[in-house]
Design an enzyme around this catalytic site. Structure first.
Site, PDB file in Angstrom:
ATOM      1  CG  ASN A   9      92.111 -35.895 105.971  1.00  0.00           C
ATOM      2  OD1 ASN A   9      91.574 -34.963 105.346  1.00  0.00           O
ATOM      3  ND2 ASN A   9      92.847 -35.696 107.050  1.00  0.00           N
ATOM      4  CE  LYS A  11      96.537 -35.020 106.070  1.00  0.00           C
ATOM      5  NZ  LYS A  11      97.618 -35.010 107.028  1.00  0.00           N
ATOM      6  CG  HIS A  97      93.206 -34.475 111.246  1.00  0.00           C
ATOM      7  ND1 HIS A  97      94.444 -33.886 111.278  1.00  0.00           N
ATOM      8  CD2 HIS A  97      93.339 -35.600 110.511  1.00  0.00           C
ATOM      9  CE1 HIS A  97      95.284 -34.630 110.576  1.00  0.00           C
ATOM     10  NE2 HIS A  97      94.633 -35.680 110.103  1.00  0.00           N
ATOM     11  CD  GLU A  99      97.126 -32.284 109.290  1.00  0.00           C
ATOM     12  OE1 GLU A  99      96.189 -32.013 108.522  1.00  0.00           O
ATOM     13  OE2 GLU A  99      97.966 -33.175 109.057  1.00  0.00           O
ATOM     14  CD  GLU A 167      94.552 -39.824 111.533  1.00  0.00           C
ATOM     15  OE1 GLU A 167      94.748 -40.308 110.427  1.00  0.00           O
ATOM     16  OE2 GLU A 167      94.294 -38.624 111.696  1.00  0.00           O
ATOM     17  N   GLY A 173     102.045 -38.138 108.062  1.00  0.00           N
ATOM     18  CA  GLY A 173     102.825 -37.479 107.016  1.00  0.00           C
ATOM     19  C   GLY A 173     104.327 -37.617 107.167  1.00  0.00           C
ATOM     20  CB  SER A 213     103.042 -43.020 107.529  1.00  0.00           C
ATOM     21  OG  SER A 213     103.475 -41.683 107.732  1.00  0.00           O
TER      22      SER A 213
HETATM   23  C1  PEP Z   1      95.987 -37.968 108.238  1.00  0.00           C
HETATM   24  O1  PEP Z   1      96.338 -36.802 108.232  1.00  0.00           O
HETATM   25  O2  PEP Z   1      94.837 -38.274 108.628  1.00  0.00           O
HETATM   26  C2  PEP Z   1      96.947 -38.978 107.821  1.00  0.00           C
HETATM   27  C3  PEP Z   1      96.790 -40.189 108.252  1.00  0.00           C
HETATM   28  O3  PEP Z   1      97.962 -38.558 107.008  1.00  0.00           O
HETATM   29  P1  PEP Z   1      99.093 -39.469 106.304  1.00  0.00           P
HETATM   30  O4  PEP Z   1      98.418 -40.718 105.790  1.00  0.00           O
HETATM   31  O5  PEP Z   1      99.638 -38.630 105.210  1.00  0.00           O
HETATM   32  O6  PEP Z   1     100.095 -39.814 107.360  1.00  0.00           O
END
Ligand code: PEP
Length: 251
Positions: A9, A11, A97, A99, A167, A173, A213
């Site tokens: 992803n 983003k 997601h 976000e 997630e 992040g 992460s």
């Molecule tokens: C995400 O936003 O879907 C995600 C998993 O981000 P990160 O791997 O940076 O934690």
């Protein structure tokens, strides 16, 4: 038999030339080899059509969202319908997601409608769920993800047209990850909830990704957890060495 899915992803990252280079690098890694896993990249909407126009073999291309309206076109300024996403050559669409749930106030009902629109348009919906840090600390994580599954997964979902991504919001992040025991507990609960909602036959074949992460250094361990069928990768999907470093743990 559930094949693992390694999904990136991007983003709101990458201008045209860097984005196309990154996509090209992923496609080269995928090559014509018969990889034992599936690969998906989800560039920003600005690059979706350009990326999908590159020869990409079996690599999936996804959007990061689709419009909520069931209409394929119309007066919805700023929105891009699932039909338009499919028309650009995409195969998948991320919906829900965290976000988007947080910054755009998307509820489970909105996410379910978006997932349904994606599926109706011929895309595979990647439906994101996950608890916040406060919900985890108050012991509410399993209730939250069960509620999100019930509220966000449409009745037309099958193992072919739908993927779930667990997630935990606090892991996105941040460099923090749940213990493998916690991941196993949530993924097992998600599968059980899917069984209740869609029946065992569909639920047992549906892929449940872990996201938050994931890095080359922790991917092997996280992806070995029972009921973890792949990874949704944010930050580490922006560097080919990291993204492919994660993928290579599955070779
Ligand atoms: C995400 O936003 O879907 C995600 C998993 O981000 P990160 O791997 O940076 O934690």
């Amino acid at each position: 038999m559930r094949r693992k899915l390694i999904a990136g992803n991007w983003k709101m990252n990458e201008l045209k030339s860097e984005g196309l280079q990154l996509a090209q690098a992923v496609f080269e890694k995928c090559g014509n080899r018969n990889l034992p896993f599936d690969v998906l990249i989800c560039p920003p909407m600005s690059l979706l059509g350009l990326v999908a126009d590159l020869p990409h073999g079996a690599c999936g291309i996804g959007s990061q969202d689709v419009a909520e309206t069931t209409k394929a076109s119309g007066a919805f300024t700023g929105d891009v319908s699932a039909v338009m996403v499919k028309d650009l050559g995409a195969t998948h669409a991320i919906v829900g997601h965290s976000e988007r749930r947080t910054m755009h106030g998307e509820t489970d009902a909105v996410v379910r409608q978006k997932a349904e629109n994606a599926i109706q348009a011929g895309l595979t919906a990647v439906i994101c769920i996950g608890e916040t840090e406060a919900e985890r600390e108050s012991g509410d994580a399993l209730n939250v993800v069960s509620r999100q599954i019930k509220g966000s997964v449409p009745a037309i979902a099958t193992a072919e047209n739908c993927v779930i991504a667990y997630e935990p919001v606090w892991a996105i992040g941040t460099g923090k990850t749940p213990t493998t025991a916690d991941v196993a507990e949530v993924h097992t609960a998600v599968r059980a909830e899917l069984q209740k909602l869609l029946g065992a036959e569909i639920a047992d074949e549906m892929r449940i990704l872990y996201g938050g992460s994931v890095k080359p250094g922790n991917a092997k361990e996280l992806l070995a957890v029972e009921n973890v069928d792949g990874a949704l990768i944010g930050g580490a999907s922006l560097k080919i060495a990291d993204f492919w470093g994660i993928a290579e743990t599955q070779l």
